[in-house]
Design a protein around this motif. Structure first.
Motif, PDB file in Angstrom:
ATOM      1  N   PHE A 122       0.843  -1.188   0.000  1.00 35.30           N
ATOM      2  CA  PHE A 122       0.000   0.000   0.000  1.00 35.30           C
ATOM      3  C   PHE A 122       0.884   1.246   0.000  1.00 35.30           C
ATOM      4  N   CYS A 123       0.462   2.258  -0.752  1.00 34.66           N
ATOM      5  CA  CYS A 123       1.244   3.493  -0.856  1.00 34.66           C
ATOM      6  C   CYS A 123       0.384   4.702  -0.512  1.00 34.66           C
ATOM      7  N   ILE A 124       1.053   5.750  -0.113  1.00 36.56           N
ATOM      8  CA  ILE A 124       0.413   7.037   0.168  1.00 36.56           C
ATOM      9  C   ILE A 124       0.907   8.025  -0.882  1.00 36.56           C
ATOM     10  N   THR A 125       0.016   8.656  -1.598  1.00 38.00           N
ATOM     11  CA  THR A 125       0.435   9.580  -2.656  1.00 38.00           C
ATOM     12  C   THR A 125       0.042  11.015  -2.309  1.00 38.00           C
ATOM     13  N   ILE A 126       0.797  11.937  -2.891  1.00 37.99           N
ATOM     14  CA  ILE A 126       0.610  13.362  -2.614  1.00 37.99           C
ATOM     15  C   ILE A 126       0.285  14.074  -3.931  1.00 37.99           C
ATOM     16  N   LYS A 127      -0.816  14.782  -3.952  1.00 42.78           N
ATOM     17  CA  LYS A 127      -1.158  15.627  -5.111  1.00 42.78           C
ATOM     18  C   LYS A 127      -0.810  17.071  -4.761  1.00 42.78           C
ATOM     19  N   SER A 137      -2.156   3.097  -4.430  1.00 40.29           N
ATOM     20  CA  SER A 137      -2.503   4.140  -3.467  1.00 40.29           C
ATOM     21  C   SER A 137      -3.931   3.990  -2.971  1.00 40.29           C
ATOM     22  N   LYS A 138      -4.068   3.875  -1.643  1.00 38.00           N
ATOM     23  CA  LYS A 138      -5.376   3.874  -1.006  1.00 38.00           C
ATOM     24  C   LYS A 138      -5.636   5.189  -0.271  1.00 38.00           C
ATOM     25  N   GLY A 191       1.056   3.122   5.007  1.00 36.97           N
ATOM     26  CA  GLY A 191       1.609   2.757   3.707  1.00 36.97           C
ATOM     27  C   GLY A 191       2.993   3.327   3.469  1.00 36.97           C
ATOM     28  N   ILE A 192       3.482   3.111   2.250  1.00 34.13           N
ATOM     29  CA  ILE A 192       4.808   3.558   1.832  1.00 34.13           C
ATOM     30  C   ILE A 192       4.682   4.943   1.208  1.00 34.13           C
ATOM     31  N   LEU A 193       5.631   5.804   1.532  1.00 33.96           N
ATOM     32  CA  LEU A 193       5.570   7.203   1.101  1.00 33.96           C
ATOM     33  C   LEU A 193       6.825   7.573   0.319  1.00 33.96           C
TER      34      LEU A 193
END
Length: 306
Positions: A192-197, A221-222, A240-242
């Motif tokens: 699981f990943c963490i994404t940034i907009k 990304s969740k 998650g992974i960042l």
């Protein structure tokens, strides 16, 4: 002549030549007569010429000494002019400069930098906008935008002012539950990943590199957010992974709250000063950028030396 004469030797020589006295020159310069004699000797040795005729009671310039005196006075005058122009330039730093930056980097680096800049240029006003959305510097009347990685529009002027890179990290609790990824592709389905907009950062895909190799993945990304600090808190909580700038997560890496994963992979995200008009016509803009570059070289760049 092996090298240019020292400026201090020239200043001492001109003072002696004007007063025609070593002792009076020493008094005016607030130094000892021995110091004056030493500087004159060093200058004569450097030039390979005798500059004074000396007797027990008097001194006089030699022909070579008169030549050196004329040129030295012109040189010192030019140096004084340079200092006067620099001082005038410093005094011209006044008015307001509108600056924008992302919230995280702006809080961590622009905030303390602006305080140091204001100490040197108290007449310079700063209107700082910290936002995690993309900025249109022309339509929003912004003089300077600080970019952290991402694509820069071709119609802007961009100056690289610091090195920066983003790394992959996760919390110990996440790694204990899901294991350590061994391959970058595992971040697309197995983790699981963490994404940034955030601003101009592309959240839908991560392009990373190692040495001469590069790879683009679509992270699983969740969780997505437009604020880097919130994303980091989610990561610390084990969500998650960042992919985040090293400057942002370095404190957590040092304390063990976060662990770097796949350390051979990183994303280049250098810091750029982005503006729409030349610094030649805007002293405020030039001084801000040049001083910020020096500030980041001292407080940011050393973090990326492995």
């Amino acid at each position: 002549m092996n090298k240019l004469p020292a400026l201090e030797d020239i200043r001492v020589f001109v003072t002696v030549a004007r007063l025609m006295s070593f002792s009076r020159a020493a008094e005016q310069l607030l130094v000892s007569p021995a110091y004056v004699s030493k500087r004159i000797k060093l200058l004569e040795e450097n030039l390979g010429q005798t500059l004074f005729f000396r007797t027990a009671r008097t001194i006089n310039l030699t022909t070579e000494g008169r030549i050196v005196l004329k040129s030295s006075e012109l040189l010192l005058q030019e140096i004084d002019n340079m200092h006067n122009q620099l001082e005038a330039c410093r005094e011209e730093i006044r008015g307001e400069l509108r600056v924008s930056c992302s919230t995280g980097f702006g809080s961590a680096y622009l905030n303390p930098f602006i305080l140091t800049l204001r100490a040197d240029h108290p007449l310079l006003g700063i209107d700082l906008t910290l936002t995690d959305r993309a900025i249109d510097i022309i339509n929003e009347n912004i003089d300077l935008d600080i970019y952290i990685g991402g694509a820069i529009p071709d119609h802007y002027i961009a100056r690289r002012i610091a090195e920066n890179k983003r790394i992959l990290c996760a919390s110990p609790s996440y790694l204990a539950q899901h294991g350590w990824p061994e391959h970058l592709q595992q971040l697309e389905k197995q983790h699981f990943c963490i994404t940034i907009k955030e601003r101009n950062q592309a959240s839908a895909q991560w392009k990373l590199e190692q040495q001469a190799e590069s790879m683009t993945i679509i992270p699983n990304s969740k969780l997505m957010v437009n604020n880097g600090d919130v994303a980091k808190q989610w990561c610390i909580s084990g969500e998650g992974i960042l992919l985040r700038s090293l400057w942002s997560v370095l404190p957590e890496l040092k304390t063990g709250k976060l662990k770097q994963i796949l350390p051979q992979w990183y994303q280049t995200a250098d810091v750029y000063a982005v503006y729409s008009r030349s610094t030649r016509s805007n002293a405020n803009l030039r001084v801000f950028i040049e001083n910020l570059e020096q500030y980041l070289a001292q407080y940011l760049s050393h973090q990326f030396q492995n």
